[in-house]
Design an enzyme around this catalytic site. Structure first.
Site, PDB file in Angstrom:
ATOM      1  N   PHE A   1      30.525  -4.475 -34.156  1.00 57.35           N
ATOM      2  CA  PHE A   1      31.534  -4.121 -32.750  1.00 57.35           C
ATOM      3  C   PHE A   1      32.682  -3.355 -33.364  1.00 57.35           C
ATOM      4  O   PHE A   1      33.170  -2.818 -32.579  1.00 57.35           O
ATOM      5  CB  PHE A   1      32.134  -5.582 -32.453  1.00 57.35           C
TER       6      PHE A   1
ATOM      7  N   LYS B   1      38.693   1.357 -29.366  1.00 54.88           N
ATOM      8  CA  LYS B   1      37.938   1.645 -28.469  1.00 54.88           C
ATOM      9  C   LYS B   1      38.881   1.941 -27.087  1.00 54.88           C
ATOM     10  O   LYS B   1      38.402   1.831 -25.733  1.00 54.88           O
ATOM     11  CB  LYS B   1      37.166   0.271 -27.937  1.00 54.88           C
TER      12      LYS B   1
ATOM     13  N   SER C   1      27.866   2.418 -25.598  1.00 58.44           N
ATOM     14  CA  SER C   1      28.580   2.302 -24.306  1.00 58.44           C
ATOM     15  C   SER C   1      28.111   3.042 -22.983  1.00 58.44           C
ATOM     16  O   SER C   1      27.452   4.065 -23.503  1.00 58.44           O
ATOM     17  CB  SER C   1      30.190   2.819 -24.593  1.00 58.44           C
TER      18      SER C   1
ATOM     19  N   TYR D   1      36.508   8.836 -27.715  1.00 56.47           N
ATOM     20  CA  TYR D   1      35.976   7.697 -27.882  1.00 56.47           C
ATOM     21  C   TYR D   1      34.792   7.622 -27.485  1.00 56.47           C
ATOM     22  O   TYR D   1      33.962   7.275 -28.128  1.00 56.47           O
ATOM     23  CB  TYR D   1      36.918   6.602 -27.063  1.00 56.47           C
TER      24      TYR D   1
ATOM     25  N   LYS E   1      30.936   7.276 -29.832  1.00 60.17           N
ATOM     26  CA  LYS E   1      29.570   6.293 -29.395  1.00 60.17           C
ATOM     27  C   LYS E   1      28.237   7.356 -29.290  1.00 60.17           C
ATOM     28  O   LYS E   1      27.486   6.960 -29.863  1.00 60.17           O
ATOM     29  CB  LYS E   1      29.644   5.713 -28.049  1.00 60.17           C
TER      30      LYS E   1
ATOM     31  N   TYR F   1      26.914  -0.864 -23.448  1.00 60.77           N
ATOM     32  CA  TYR F   1      27.786  -1.960 -22.546  1.00 60.77           C
ATOM     33  C   TYR F   1      28.151  -1.233 -21.289  1.00 60.77           C
ATOM     34  O   TYR F   1      28.695  -0.251 -21.465  1.00 60.77           O
ATOM     35  CB  TYR F   1      28.878  -2.462 -23.222  1.00 60.77           C
ATOM     36  N   PHE F   2      28.079  -2.072 -20.293  1.00 64.95           N
ATOM     37  CA  PHE F   2      28.870  -1.549 -18.967  1.00 64.95           C
ATOM     38  C   PHE F   2      30.323  -2.053 -18.971  1.00 64.95           C
ATOM     39  O   PHE F   2      31.103  -1.840 -20.306  1.00 64.95           O
ATOM     40  CB  PHE F   2      28.288  -1.632 -17.728  1.00 64.95           C
TER      41      PHE F   2
ATOM     42  N   VAL G   1      45.868   0.760  -8.052  1.00 68.52           N
ATOM     43  CA  VAL G   1      44.485   1.031  -7.758  1.00 68.52           C
ATOM     44  C   VAL G   1      44.422   2.464  -8.000  1.00 68.52           C
ATOM     45  O   VAL G   1      44.908   3.433  -7.210  1.00 68.52           O
ATOM     46  CB  VAL G   1      43.883   0.650  -6.371  1.00 68.52           C
ATOM     47  N   PHE G   2      43.525   2.955  -8.937  1.00 68.41           N
ATOM     48  CA  PHE G   2      43.644   4.450  -9.395  1.00 68.41           C
ATOM     49  C   PHE G   2      42.925   5.153  -8.379  1.00 68.41           C
ATOM     50  O   PHE G   2      41.558   5.608  -8.685  1.00 68.41           O
ATOM     51  CB  PHE G   2      43.407   4.563 -10.594  1.00 68.41           C
TER      52      PHE G   2
ATOM     53  N   ARG H   1      32.122   0.352 -10.751  1.00 65.53           N
ATOM     54  CA  ARG H   1      31.453   0.103 -12.191  1.00 65.53           C
ATOM     55  C   ARG H   1      30.544  -0.912 -12.043  1.00 65.53           C
ATOM     56  O   ARG H   1      30.262  -1.804 -11.295  1.00 65.53           O
ATOM     57  CB  ARG H   1      32.832  -0.424 -12.936  1.00 65.53           C
TER      58      ARG H   1
HETATM   59  C1  WQD Z   1      37.792   0.270 -14.363  1.00 65.95           C
HETATM   60  C2  WQD Z   1      38.073   0.709 -13.045  1.00 65.95           C
HETATM   61  C3  WQD Z   1      39.828   2.430 -13.248  1.00 65.95           C
HETATM   62  C4  WQD Z   1      43.057  -0.101 -14.174  1.00 65.95           C
HETATM   63  C5  WQD Z   1      36.064   0.737 -19.811  1.00 65.95           C
HETATM   64  C6  WQD Z   1      36.061   0.877 -21.142  1.00 65.95           C
HETATM   65  C7  WQD Z   1      35.140   1.634 -21.876  1.00 65.95           C
HETATM   66  C8  WQD Z   1      33.694   1.192 -21.650  1.00 65.95           C
HETATM   67  C9  WQD Z   1      33.457   0.956 -20.120  1.00 65.95           C
HETATM   68  C10 WQD Z   1      33.141  -0.202 -23.536  1.00 65.95           C
HETATM   69  C11 WQD Z   1      38.258   2.342 -13.165  1.00 65.95           C
HETATM   70  C12 WQD Z   1      40.207   1.262 -12.276  1.00 65.95           C
HETATM   71  C13 WQD Z   1      41.789   0.267 -14.045  1.00 65.95           C
HETATM   72  C14 WQD Z   1      44.158  -0.321 -13.421  1.00 65.95           C
HETATM   73  C15 WQD Z   1      42.708   0.575 -11.752  1.00 65.95           C
HETATM   74  N1  WQD Z   1      33.525  -0.124 -22.236  1.00 65.95           N
HETATM   75  N2  WQD Z   1      41.505   0.778 -12.591  1.00 65.95           N
HETATM   76  N3  WQD Z   1      43.805   0.176 -12.042  1.00 65.95           N
HETATM   77  O1  WQD Z   1      37.441   2.990 -17.419  1.00 65.95           O
HETATM   78  O2  WQD Z   1      35.414   1.710 -16.647  1.00 65.95           O
HETATM   79  O3  WQD Z   1      35.815   1.747 -19.015  1.00 65.95           O
HETATM   80  O4  WQD Z   1      34.486   0.109 -19.595  1.00 65.95           O
HETATM   81  O5  WQD Z   1      32.569   0.899 -24.072  1.00 65.95           O
HETATM   82  O6  WQD Z   1      35.395   1.740 -23.230  1.00 65.95           O
HETATM   83  O7  WQD Z   1      37.511   1.579 -21.223  1.00 65.95           O
HETATM   84  O8  WQD Z   1      37.166   0.572 -17.515  1.00 65.95           O
HETATM   85  O9  WQD Z   1      38.708  -1.201 -16.559  1.00 65.95           O
HETATM   86  O10 WQD Z   1      39.806   0.796 -17.397  1.00 65.95           O
HETATM   87  O11 WQD Z   1      38.739   0.697 -15.375  1.00 65.95           O
HETATM   88  O12 WQD Z   1      42.299   1.116 -10.578  1.00 65.95           O
HETATM   89  O13 WQD Z   1      45.218  -0.825 -13.624  1.00 65.95           O
HETATM   90  O14 WQD Z   1      39.150   0.338 -12.650  1.00 65.95           O
HETATM   91  O15 WQD Z   1      40.181   3.672 -12.362  1.00 65.95           O
HETATM   92  O16 WQD Z   1      37.789   2.799 -11.916  1.00 65.95           O
HETATM   93  P1  WQD Z   1      36.325   1.873 -17.702  1.00 65.95           P
HETATM   94  P2  WQD Z   1      38.712   0.252 -16.834  1.00 65.95           P
END
Ligand code: WQD
Length: 340
Positions: A82, A86, A125, A150, A154, A178-179, A218-219, A232
């Site tokens: 692990f 990341k 990932s 990053y 991977k 991983y998701f 919410v982005f 996701r």
């Molecule tokens: C999820 C969604 C953001 C924060 C992560 C890891 C990556 C990989 C996969 C392991 C996105 C939205 C987020 C916030 C938001 N894991 N968001 N407001 O980017 O899918 O990737 O999981 O390898 O390493 O980083 O995860 O949780 O950052 O974002 O709207 O304050 O939530 O835009 O759509 P992400 P996340």
């Protein structure tokens, strides 16, 4: 009892995997440099598994230290790797830090145990897929140019492992893609411990709900998705941890040789707004959130096809999004009451 080296074993996914390894009758040996974890997790793990697991504080980038580890921990039958940096955003700011750490550690580890019949599980990932052309994404989907250093570490690591296997290595290797791992162990003794402001959605939600953050942003809600927010494949970290046990079991079979890769998700896409709704439903806590601009680097939607994991790995996720949210919330409340 089969000894399994767990690098990054005091981290979020690593600690949950240590628990599942013990439940499955393995003996985990934890390696961690504490750069992104807390040594107090060792006590938490002791409370869950009933004994203090062996722990070596070690920087895997220190080749001599890793060689020394292999000379002392000699009867290792499996390695779950692990340990890696990341944070997607940080990797864009400091790419060489990410390439150095994530590659030096992997290469030192593989060299140290080379020639021994070790089963190696690599933490990969879904970021290797980028924005897939087809959804749900299957393991044979084309790997897209990484969106961050990053993600690139991977992708390149998977290529390194395949090249190593092609050279006639004695290892057996499985990469688990991983998701989005979320949630926490039912004991609320271990969970996600982001350092500083959380980058990931669910810890930001729970820190907002507990009052550490003012609101969730919410982005973006102008994506081409059912409710406009990104989609996701969120998976409970305990389900994810169990997939590592399944990977070891598969490699223990004589029929398994060489290298393989599996999607570790639920096979279901969930949007940011649906996660917020699920959190409120599961906890009864009203969340303060606003809609903000898109975040650079975000893919619009990605979720996994998990058929191969179900049929070959003999594993599937069992816990639903409400359990993910309620367990994440229980963990946030626990660390608010008793900081680690
Ligand atoms: C999820 C969604 C953001 C924060 C992560 C890891 C990556 C990989 C996969 C392991 C996105 C939205 C987020 C916030 C938001 N894991 N968001 N407001 O980017 O899918 O990737 O999981 O390898 O390493 O980083 O995860 O949780 O950052 O974002 O709207 O304050 O939530 O835009 O759509 P992400 P996340």
């Amino acid at each position: 009892m089969k000894k399994i080296l767990v690098t990054g074993g005091l981290g979020f996914i690593g600690s949950h995997t240590v628990v599942e390894l013990v439940q499955a009758g393995y003996e985990p040996v934890i390696i961690d440099d504490l750069s992104n974890s807390h040594v107090s997790i060792l006590d938490q793990l002791t409370a869950i598994i009933g004994y203090k697991p062996v722990f070596h504080q070690l920087d895997l980038c220190d080749e001599a230290a890793v060689q020394n580890l292999a000379a002392t921990e000699t009867d290792i039958e499996g390695i779950i790797h692990f340990a890696a940096f990341k944070a997607v955003g940080e990797s864009v700011q400091f790419p060489l830090k990410y390439y150095r750490n994530n590659f030096y550690s992997l290469i030192n580890l593989l060299n140290a145990y080379a020639g021994k019949p070790v089963n190696f599980v690599f933490s990969s990932s879904c970021t290797v897929y980028g924005q897939p052309d087809q959804l749900p994404v299957t393991e044979d989907a084309p790997v897209k140019p990484a969106q961050s250093p990053y993600g690139n570490t991977k992708q390149i690591a998977e290529e390194m492992l395949q090249d190593m296997m092609a050279s006639g290595s004695k290892y057996k290797v499985i990469s688990l893609r991983y998701f989005n791992p979320v949630g926490a162990h039912e004991s609320a003794l271990i969970g996600e411990l982001p350092i500083g402001v959380p980058q990931n959605l669910v810890p930001f939600i729970t820190q907002t709900a507990i009052g550490k953050r003012e609101k969730v942003t919410v982005f973006g809600n102008d994506y081409n998705t059912p409710d406009g927010s990104c989609v996701r494949d969120y998976i409970h970290v305990v389900d994810l941890a169990k997939a590592h046990v399944a990977a070891l079991r598969l490699m223990e079979q004589d029929s398994f040789t060489g290298y393989d890769v599996f999607n570790i998700g639920t096979g279901k896409g969930t949007s940011v707004l649906e996660i917020i709704t699920a959190f409120e439903r599961a906890t009864g806590v009203k969340l303060n959130y606003v809609i903000g601009p898109r975040r650079d680097g975000d893919v619009e939607q990605v979720w996994g096809d998990v058929t191969k994991s179900e049929q070959v790995l003999q594993w599937r996720a069992e816990l639903g999004v409400d359990t993910m949210m309620s367990s994440a919330w229980a963990w946030e409340q626990a660390i608010a009451k008793k900081p680690l």
